[in-house]
Design a protein around this motif. Structure first.
Motif, mmCIF file in Angstrom:
data_model
loop_
_atom_site.group_PDB
_atom_site.id
_atom_site.type_symbol
_atom_site.label_atom_id
_atom_site.label_comp_id
_atom_site.label_asym_id
_atom_site.label_seq_id
_atom_site.Cartn_x
_atom_site.Cartn_y
_atom_site.Cartn_z
ATOM 1 N N PRO A 282 -76.214 28.555 30.164
ATOM 2 C CA PRO A 282 -77.043 29.068 29.134
ATOM 3 C C PRO A 282 -76.144 29.830 28.327
ATOM 4 C CG PRO A 282 -77.287 30.421 31.335
ATOM 5 C CD PRO A 282 -76.465 29.083 31.475
ATOM 6 N N GLU A 283 -76.424 29.843 27.117
ATOM 7 C CA GLU A 283 -75.864 30.670 26.274
ATOM 8 C C GLU A 283 -76.070 32.280 26.243
ATOM 9 O OE1 GLU A 283 -76.558 29.598 21.832
ATOM 10 O OE2 GLU A 283 -76.791 27.389 22.420
ATOM 11 N N ARG A 284 -74.891 32.745 25.816
ATOM 12 C CA ARG A 284 -74.939 34.230 25.930
ATOM 13 C C ARG A 284 -75.655 34.928 24.873
ATOM 14 N NH1 ARG A 284 -68.977 36.345 26.664
ATOM 15 N NH2 ARG A 284 -68.132 34.389 26.656
ATOM 16 N N PRO A 285 -76.561 35.943 24.921
ATOM 17 C CA PRO A 285 -77.273 36.555 23.946
ATOM 18 C C PRO A 285 -76.010 37.311 22.973
ATOM 19 C CG PRO A 285 -77.373 37.747 26.029
ATOM 20 C CD PRO A 285 -76.924 36.548 26.147
ATOM 21 N N PRO A 286 -76.377 37.226 21.436
ATOM 22 C CA PRO A 286 -75.610 37.754 20.829
ATOM 23 C C PRO A 286 -75.145 39.295 20.965
ATOM 24 C CG PRO A 286 -77.326 37.508 19.525
ATOM 25 C CD PRO A 286 -77.499 36.801 21.049
ATOM 26 N N ARG A 287 -74.013 39.712 20.776
ATOM 27 C CA ARG A 287 -73.544 41.177 21.211
ATOM 28 C C ARG A 287 -74.186 42.074 19.868
ATOM 29 N NH1 ARG A 287 -67.322 41.437 22.105
ATOM 30 N NH2 ARG A 287 -67.754 43.352 20.852
#
Length: 71
Positions: A29-34
């Protein structure tokens, strides 16, 4: 002009490539944006404003010429 052997080899290579994906392949899964804080934005804006003032200073008060000072 078209080489039939090259067309057959290209077709086989394409099928091999396309059909190589498996439906049960692991998916990351893609990481949520910081999220960056408002303080970082303020400091960046302040630094950019200081840099802009050094490169091109703001205009000061317009120079007023005294009419009685003419020679």
């Amino acid at each position: 002009m078209f080489d039939p052997t090259a067309m057959i080899l290209a077709d086989k290579a394409t099928r091999r490539h396309v059909l190589s994906a498996r439906p049960n392949a692991p998916v990351v899964p893609e990481r949520p944006p910081r999220r960056r804080g408002a303080a970082v934005r303020r400091l960046t804006a302040l630094a950019l404003r200081r840099l802009a003032d050094r490169v091109e200073p703001r205009r000061g008060e317009p120079c007023r010429v005294d009419a009685s000072a003419t020679v």
